[in-house]
Design a protein around this motif. Structure first.
Motif, PDB file in Angstrom:
ATOM      1  N   ARG A 153       4.138 -68.278  -5.579  1.00  0.00           N
ATOM      2  CA  ARG A 153       2.809 -68.256  -6.191  1.00  0.00           C
ATOM      3  C   ARG A 153       2.482 -69.561  -6.926  1.00  0.00           C
ATOM      4  N   THR A 154       2.817 -70.661  -6.270  1.00  0.00           N
ATOM      5  CA  THR A 154       2.558 -71.971  -6.858  1.00  0.00           C
ATOM      6  C   THR A 154       1.727 -72.807  -5.900  1.00  0.00           C
ATOM      7  N   PHE A 155       0.649 -73.362  -6.411  1.00  0.00           N
ATOM      8  CA  PHE A 155      -0.205 -74.242  -5.622  1.00  0.00           C
ATOM      9  C   PHE A 155       0.028 -75.680  -6.084  1.00  0.00           C
ATOM     10  N   HIS A 156       0.485 -76.512  -5.159  1.00  0.00           N
ATOM     11  CA  HIS A 156       0.712 -77.921  -5.478  1.00  0.00           C
ATOM     12  C   HIS A 156      -0.614 -78.663  -5.412  1.00  0.00           C
ATOM     13  N   SER A 157      -0.983 -79.312  -6.488  1.00  0.00           N
ATOM     14  CA  SER A 157      -2.294 -79.953  -6.564  1.00  0.00           C
ATOM     15  C   SER A 157      -2.199 -81.411  -7.003  1.00  0.00           C
ATOM     16  N   THR A 158      -2.972 -82.248  -6.304  1.00  0.00           N
ATOM     17  CA  THR A 158      -3.104 -83.635  -6.749  1.00  0.00           C
ATOM     18  C   THR A 158      -4.024 -83.679  -7.967  1.00  0.00           C
ATOM     19  N   GLN A 159      -3.983 -84.796  -8.674  1.00  0.00           N
ATOM     20  CA  GLN A 159      -4.716 -84.922  -9.935  1.00  0.00           C
ATOM     21  C   GLN A 159      -5.611 -86.166  -9.946  1.00  0.00           C
ATOM     22  N   TYR A 160      -5.443 -87.031  -8.947  1.00  0.00           N
ATOM     23  CA  TYR A 160      -6.229 -88.275  -8.903  1.00  0.00           C
ATOM     24  C   TYR A 160      -7.569 -88.017  -8.204  1.00  0.00           C
ATOM     25  N   MET A 161      -8.488 -88.951  -8.438  1.00  0.00           N
ATOM     26  CA  MET A 161      -9.836 -88.856  -7.872  1.00  0.00           C
ATOM     27  C   MET A 161      -9.955 -89.777  -6.657  1.00  0.00           C
ATOM     28  N   ARG A 162     -10.737 -89.336  -5.669  1.00  0.00           N
ATOM     29  CA  ARG A 162     -11.046 -90.190  -4.522  1.00  0.00           C
ATOM     30  C   ARG A 162     -11.721 -91.488  -4.974  1.00  0.00           C
ATOM     31  N   HIS A 163     -11.813 -92.491  -4.100  1.00  0.00           N
ATOM     32  CA  HIS A 163     -12.405 -93.772  -4.464  1.00  0.00           C
ATOM     33  C   HIS A 163     -13.929 -93.657  -4.542  1.00  0.00           C
ATOM     34  N   SER A 164     -14.517 -94.301  -5.553  1.00  0.00           N
ATOM     35  CA  SER A 164     -15.954 -94.132  -5.813  1.00  0.00           C
ATOM     36  C   SER A 164     -16.843 -94.741  -4.726  1.00  0.00           C
ATOM     37  N   SER A 165     -16.284 -95.608  -3.881  1.00  0.00           N
ATOM     38  CA  SER A 165     -17.113 -96.203  -2.815  1.00  0.00           C
ATOM     39  C   SER A 165     -17.433 -95.198  -1.717  1.00  0.00           C
ATOM     40  N   LYS A 166     -16.636 -94.127  -1.632  1.00  0.00           N
ATOM     41  CA  LYS A 166     -16.846 -93.098  -0.598  1.00  0.00           C
ATOM     42  C   LYS A 166     -16.778 -91.719  -1.249  1.00  0.00           C
ATOM     43  N   GLU A 178      -8.847 -80.030  -4.207  1.00  0.00           N
ATOM     44  CA  GLU A 178      -7.945 -78.966  -4.662  1.00  0.00           C
ATOM     45  C   GLU A 178      -8.685 -77.967  -5.558  1.00  0.00           C
ATOM     46  N   VAL A 179      -9.454 -78.517  -6.506  1.00  0.00           N
ATOM     47  CA  VAL A 179     -10.061 -77.648  -7.525  1.00  0.00           C
ATOM     48  C   VAL A 179     -11.268 -76.896  -6.970  1.00  0.00           C
ATOM     49  N   ILE A 180     -12.193 -77.628  -6.345  1.00  0.00           N
ATOM     50  CA  ILE A 180     -13.407 -76.966  -5.858  1.00  0.00           C
ATOM     51  C   ILE A 180     -13.116 -76.169  -4.591  1.00  0.00           C
ATOM     52  N   GLY A 181     -12.288 -76.730  -3.711  1.00  0.00           N
ATOM     53  CA  GLY A 181     -12.023 -76.070  -2.438  1.00  0.00           C
ATOM     54  C   GLY A 181     -11.047 -74.906  -2.533  1.00  0.00           C
ATOM     55  N   HIS A 182      -9.920 -75.137  -3.202  1.00  0.00           N
ATOM     56  CA  HIS A 182      -8.835 -74.142  -3.137  1.00  0.00           C
ATOM     57  C   HIS A 182      -8.812 -73.117  -4.271  1.00  0.00           C
ATOM     58  N   LEU A 183      -9.078 -73.554  -5.511  1.00  0.00           N
ATOM     59  CA  LEU A 183      -8.814 -72.637  -6.631  1.00  0.00           C
ATOM     60  C   LEU A 183      -9.646 -71.358  -6.621  1.00  0.00           C
ATOM     61  N   PRO A 184     -10.952 -71.429  -6.314  1.00  0.00           N
ATOM     62  CA  PRO A 184     -11.703 -70.159  -6.338  1.00  0.00           C
ATOM     63  C   PRO A 184     -11.124 -69.120  -5.373  1.00  0.00           C
ATOM     64  N   MET A 185     -10.710 -69.530  -4.181  1.00  0.00           N
ATOM     65  CA  MET A 185     -10.131 -68.551  -3.245  1.00  0.00           C
ATOM     66  C   MET A 185      -8.792 -68.021  -3.768  1.00  0.00           C
ATOM     67  N   LEU A 186      -7.990 -68.893  -4.379  1.00  0.00           N
ATOM     68  CA  LEU A 186      -6.688 -68.433  -4.899  1.00  0.00           C
ATOM     69  C   LEU A 186      -6.832 -67.454  -6.063  1.00  0.00           C
ATOM     70  N   ALA A 187      -8.024 -67.398  -6.657  1.00  0.00           N
ATOM     71  CA  ALA A 187      -8.264 -66.430  -7.734  1.00  0.00           C
ATOM     72  C   ALA A 187      -8.698 -65.076  -7.186  1.00  0.00           C
ATOM     73  N   ASP A 188      -8.851 -64.985  -5.857  1.00  0.00           N
ATOM     74  CA  ASP A 188      -9.232 -63.713  -5.236  1.00  0.00           C
ATOM     75  C   ASP A 188      -7.965 -62.947  -4.830  1.00  0.00           C
ATOM     76  N   PRO A 189      -7.815 -61.696  -5.263  1.00  0.00           N
ATOM     77  CA  PRO A 189      -6.549 -60.983  -5.017  1.00  0.00           C
ATOM     78  C   PRO A 189      -6.162 -60.878  -3.539  1.00  0.00           C
ATOM     79  N   SER A 190      -7.109 -60.598  -2.649  1.00  0.00           N
ATOM     80  CA  SER A 190      -6.673 -60.422  -1.259  1.00  0.00           C
ATOM     81  C   SER A 190      -6.347 -61.771  -0.612  1.00  0.00           C
ATOM     82  N   PHE A 191      -7.076 -62.822  -0.985  1.00  0.00           N
ATOM     83  CA  PHE A 191      -6.722 -64.148  -0.489  1.00  0.00           C
ATOM     84  C   PHE A 191      -5.364 -64.574  -1.049  1.00  0.00           C
ATOM     85  N   ALA A 192      -5.126 -64.299  -2.325  1.00  0.00           N
ATOM     86  CA  ALA A 192      -3.862 -64.701  -2.949  1.00  0.00           C
ATOM     87  C   ALA A 192      -2.681 -63.999  -2.275  1.00  0.00           C
ATOM     88  N   SER A 193      -2.860 -62.727  -1.890  1.00  0.00           N
ATOM     89  CA  SER A 193      -1.715 -62.069  -1.259  1.00  0.00           C
ATOM     90  C   SER A 193      -1.501 -62.607   0.154  1.00  0.00           C
TER      91      SER A 193
END
Ligand code: HBI
Ligand code: FE
Length: 314
Positions: A153-166, A178-193
């Motif tokens: 039950r561990t999600f490995h997440s990067t912490q750096y930001m993409r480059h501002s030119s793109k 990681e945060v916008i894409g993955h975390l909301p789904m991981l907070a859902d019980p059926s997705f988490a299981s």
């Protein structure tokens, strides 16, 4: 003349794989691709200050130990601007194009455009929903280690930001993905299981089985869509964290095919731009049942010791 040493057989070469019994035993140091040394085609390649920033943030992740709080990052005004613009633009599309599970979890994280959230705070929220926690990592983690983490039950997440030119593009996971894409789904019980089941299956998988599991993960957790009535909605993090990809999906820019978890899946491409085909679950519940059935077929090979370590009944 000494005889040439016999070349070792493939069986002798392969070191026996040790199955981790706890998250401490999952290696978070095997980073694929860019890590802190960016290649020539990376948007930040010619930006020395960006590269130094990446090195600093990556070093914090490398020195993190399980049980310690995740290091706090003071994001720069430029980084906050990249975050804020991505968040604002994406949020407008979620109501119409994100699946209902994603939308239900979204408010829990209270994401705001004026500050990049701290992984430690997000990890606390996540733990209070499905028990998943976040471990910082320096870049794209080796797929086996990444999937093994899910078993604990561990999600490995990067912490750096993409480059501002793109701001709409990153060739690798970054904190927006990681945060916008993955975390909301991981907070859902059926997705988490489901994520947990994929993780447990990865502990049992041999190299061939792992390849299929990584593709299943890719075409669901990263780029999956789900039918809601006559609509097709996104639940994959690679769609939900990319303004261009989400618009592409919303505009019907790609073929939508049913997912058969037992059939071979197309080769994964990280660099070909938007997806040409999405795989759709008929419903989230039905899809989860099929994916869990595939995972269970691999889990049969686990020892009682491993089953106990990941919280499965023996
Ligand atoms: N590493 N940091 C990080 N973030 C991911 O989302 C990620 C990863 N490694 C592999 C991976 N995702 C998957 O797409 C599969 O290769 C398992
Ligand atoms: Fe991802």
């Amino acid at each position: 003349v000494a005889p040439a040493p016999a070349s070792p057989s493939p069986l002798q070469q392969a070191a026996p794989r040790r199955v981790p019994l706890g998250i401490q035993e999952v290696d978070n140091g095997a980073i694929l691709g860019f890590s802190a040394e960016l290649s020539e085609d990376h948007p930040g390649f010619h930006d020395a200050a960006y590269k130094q920033r990446r090195v600093n943030i990556c070093n914090l992740a490398r020195s993190h130990r399980i049980g310690e709080p995740i290091p706090h990052i003071s994001y720069t005004a430029e980084e906050v601007a990249v975050w804020g613009s991505a968040l604002t633009r994406l949020e407008h599309l979620f109501q119409q194009h994100a699946c209902k599970e994603f939308q239900r979890s979204w408010p829990l994280f209270d994401l705001r455009p004026d500050a990049v959230p701290q992984l430690e705070d997000l990890s606390q929220v996540l733990q209070g929903t499905t028990g998943f926690r976040i471990r910082p990592v320096a870049g794209l983690l080796h797929p086996r280690d990444f999937l093994n983490g899910l078993a604990f039950r561990t999600f490995h997440s990067t912490q750096y930001m993409r480059h501002s030119s793109k701001p709409d593009y990153t060739p690798e996971p970054d904190v927006i993905h990681e945060v916008i894409g993955h975390l909301p789904m991981l907070a859902d019980p059926s997705f988490a299981s489901l994520a947990h089941a994929i993780g447990v299956a990865s502990l049992a998988a041999d190299e061939e089985q792992l390849k299929h599991l990584v593709k299943l993960y890719w075409y669901t957790v990263e780029f999956g869509v789900v039918r809601e009535g006559s609509d097709v909605k996104a639940f994959g993090a690679g769609i939900l964290s990319s303004y261009g990809e989400l618009q592409h999906m919303a505009a019907g820019g790609a073929e939508v095919a049913p997912l058969d978890v037992w059939q071979p899946l197309p080769k994964i491409s990280y660099k070909d731009g938007y997806q040409k085909r999405y795989f759709a679950l008929e419903s989230f519940e039905a899809g989860a049942v099929e994916l869990q059935a595939y995972c269970a077929s691999l889990q049969a090979g686990l020892t009682d010791e491993v089953r106990a370590a990941v919280g499965l009944a023996s």
